[in-house]
Motif scaffolding. Structure first.
Motif, PDB file in Angstrom:
ATOM      1  N   ALA A 145       0.837  -1.200   0.000  1.00 55.54           N
ATOM      2  CA  ALA A 145       0.000   0.000   0.000  1.00 55.54           C
ATOM      3  C   ALA A 145       0.875   1.254   0.000  1.00 55.54           C
ATOM      4  O   ALA A 145       0.568   2.250  -0.670  1.00 55.54           O
ATOM      5  CB  ALA A 145      -0.922  -0.008   1.213  1.00 55.54           C
ATOM      6  N   ARG A 146       1.968   1.206   0.735  1.00 56.94           N
ATOM      7  CA  ARG A 146       2.900   2.351   0.744  1.00 56.94           C
ATOM      8  C   ARG A 146       3.547   2.520  -0.624  1.00 56.94           C
ATOM      9  O   ARG A 146       3.699   3.634  -1.110  1.00 56.94           O
ATOM     10  CB  ARG A 146       3.949   2.153   1.841  1.00 56.94           C
ATOM     11  CG  ARG A 146       4.969   3.273   1.920  1.00 56.94           C
ATOM     12  CD  ARG A 146       5.839   3.159   3.145  1.00 56.94           C
ATOM     13  NE  ARG A 146       6.524   1.888   3.245  1.00 56.94           N
ATOM     14  CZ  ARG A 146       7.603   1.562   2.519  1.00 56.94           C
ATOM     15  NH1 ARG A 146       8.092   2.407   1.629  1.00 56.94           N
ATOM     16  NH2 ARG A 146       8.179   0.378   2.674  1.00 56.94           N
ATOM     17  N   TRP A 147       3.928   1.411  -1.255  1.00 56.49           N
ATOM     18  CA  TRP A 147       4.504   1.489  -2.594  1.00 56.49           C
ATOM     19  C   TRP A 147       3.522   2.122  -3.574  1.00 56.49           C
ATOM     20  O   TRP A 147       3.908   2.921  -4.433  1.00 56.49           O
ATOM     21  CB  TRP A 147       4.881   0.097  -3.096  1.00 56.49           C
ATOM     22  CG  TRP A 147       6.056  -0.535  -2.408  1.00 56.49           C
ATOM     23  CD1 TRP A 147       6.780  -0.017  -1.376  1.00 56.49           C
ATOM     24  CD2 TRP A 147       6.609  -1.827  -2.689  1.00 56.49           C
ATOM     25  NE1 TRP A 147       7.757  -0.905  -0.986  1.00 56.49           N
ATOM     26  CE2 TRP A 147       7.679  -2.020  -1.783  1.00 56.49           C
ATOM     27  CE3 TRP A 147       6.302  -2.828  -3.605  1.00 56.49           C
ATOM     28  CZ2 TRP A 147       8.446  -3.184  -1.788  1.00 56.49           C
ATOM     29  CZ3 TRP A 147       7.058  -3.986  -3.619  1.00 56.49           C
ATOM     30  CH2 TRP A 147       8.126  -4.163  -2.722  1.00 56.49           C
ATOM     31  N   ALA A 148       2.243   1.774  -3.461  1.00 58.38           N
ATOM     32  CA  ALA A 148       1.245   2.313  -4.389  1.00 58.38           C
ATOM     33  C   ALA A 148       1.138   3.825  -4.291  1.00 58.38           C
ATOM     34  O   ALA A 148       0.800   4.488  -5.280  1.00 58.38           O
ATOM     35  CB  ALA A 148      -0.115   1.668  -4.121  1.00 58.38           C
ATOM     36  N   GLY A 149       1.439   4.387  -3.144  1.00 53.94           N
ATOM     37  CA  GLY A 149       1.376   5.835  -2.963  1.00 53.94           C
ATOM     38  C   GLY A 149       2.728   6.523  -3.019  1.00 53.94           C
ATOM     39  O   GLY A 149       2.826   7.708  -2.691  1.00 53.94           O
TER      40      GLY A 149
END
Length: 208
Positions: A145-149
């Motif tokens: 989820a952090r990578w996606a943002g």
């Protein structure tokens, strides 16, 4: 395996790759991937063979040995060494842990070519997500989820492609994929082809 043993294994793989190299293929790789990396000119088959031979030569490698060797191979900006690190992680994916995503994130940030990013995202991270359970799975999903943002487009591409194995096997999580796409939309001021291509690929495999 000691630090010296890891260095010896990395040298063994490096020498194997250089032995199998040709200048014609090195030039072809540079035309294809650009001047940001060095190229020995070894084929994908030679890379895979070097990792198989290293596994026979060093059969007692532990999880920590594998991850340390992957980092040693990745440390030099040589395409074939970095591809060998990816193949090594693919071969040991059953033993990888959610905590290894920190190391893999560093690889993704410095990869810069799809032929390194994509197998890391699909065959390593995606395969891990299918295997992990409980708190380990939850922690891994939080990293994705952090990578996606993230500002880094390669991390966003990896966050998308990590869904691919599950959708290909019919076990994709529609809601999780939608959250990934929404997170990407929040940081992507202008469309980035590498990320848009990844979204299209996962959707072609059954994602909403």
């Amino acid at each position: 395996m000691s630090a010296a043993g890891v260095a010896e294994a990395a040298d063994f793989i490096d020498e194997s790759l250089q032995w199998e190299s040709t200048w014609e293929r090195a030039e072809e790789h540079e035309r294809r991937y650009g001047a940001g990396l060095e190229y020995y000119g070894a084929s994908v088959g030679a890379v895979r063979g070097s990792i198989r031979n290293a596994g026979r030569r060093y059969p007692e490698m532990t999880h920590d040995d594998v991850t340390a060797l992957a980092s040693a191979l990745w440390a030099r900006p040589v395409f074939e060494r970095r591809l060998a690190a990816v193949v090594l992680l693919q071969s040991a994916v059953a033993s990888l842990r959610h905590s290894d995503l920190t190391r893999i994130e560093g690889f993704l940030r410095s990869a810069h070519v799809t032929d390194l990013v994509d197998p890391l995202a699909v065959d390593v991270v995606g395969a891990m997500l299918q295997r992990l359970t409980g708190q380990d799975a939850a922690r891994a999903r939080a990293v994705l989820a952090r990578w996606a943002g993230a500002d880094d487009a390669w991390l966003r591409r990896a966050a998308v492609l990590a869904h691919l194995p599950a959708f290909r096997s019919g076990d994709g999580d529609d809601d999780a994929f939608r959250r990934t796409v929404r997170a990407i939309s929040g940081v992507q001021r202008n469309r980035v082809p590498e990320v848009e291509e990844a979204i299209a690929l996962v959707r072609s495999s059954g994602a909403p």
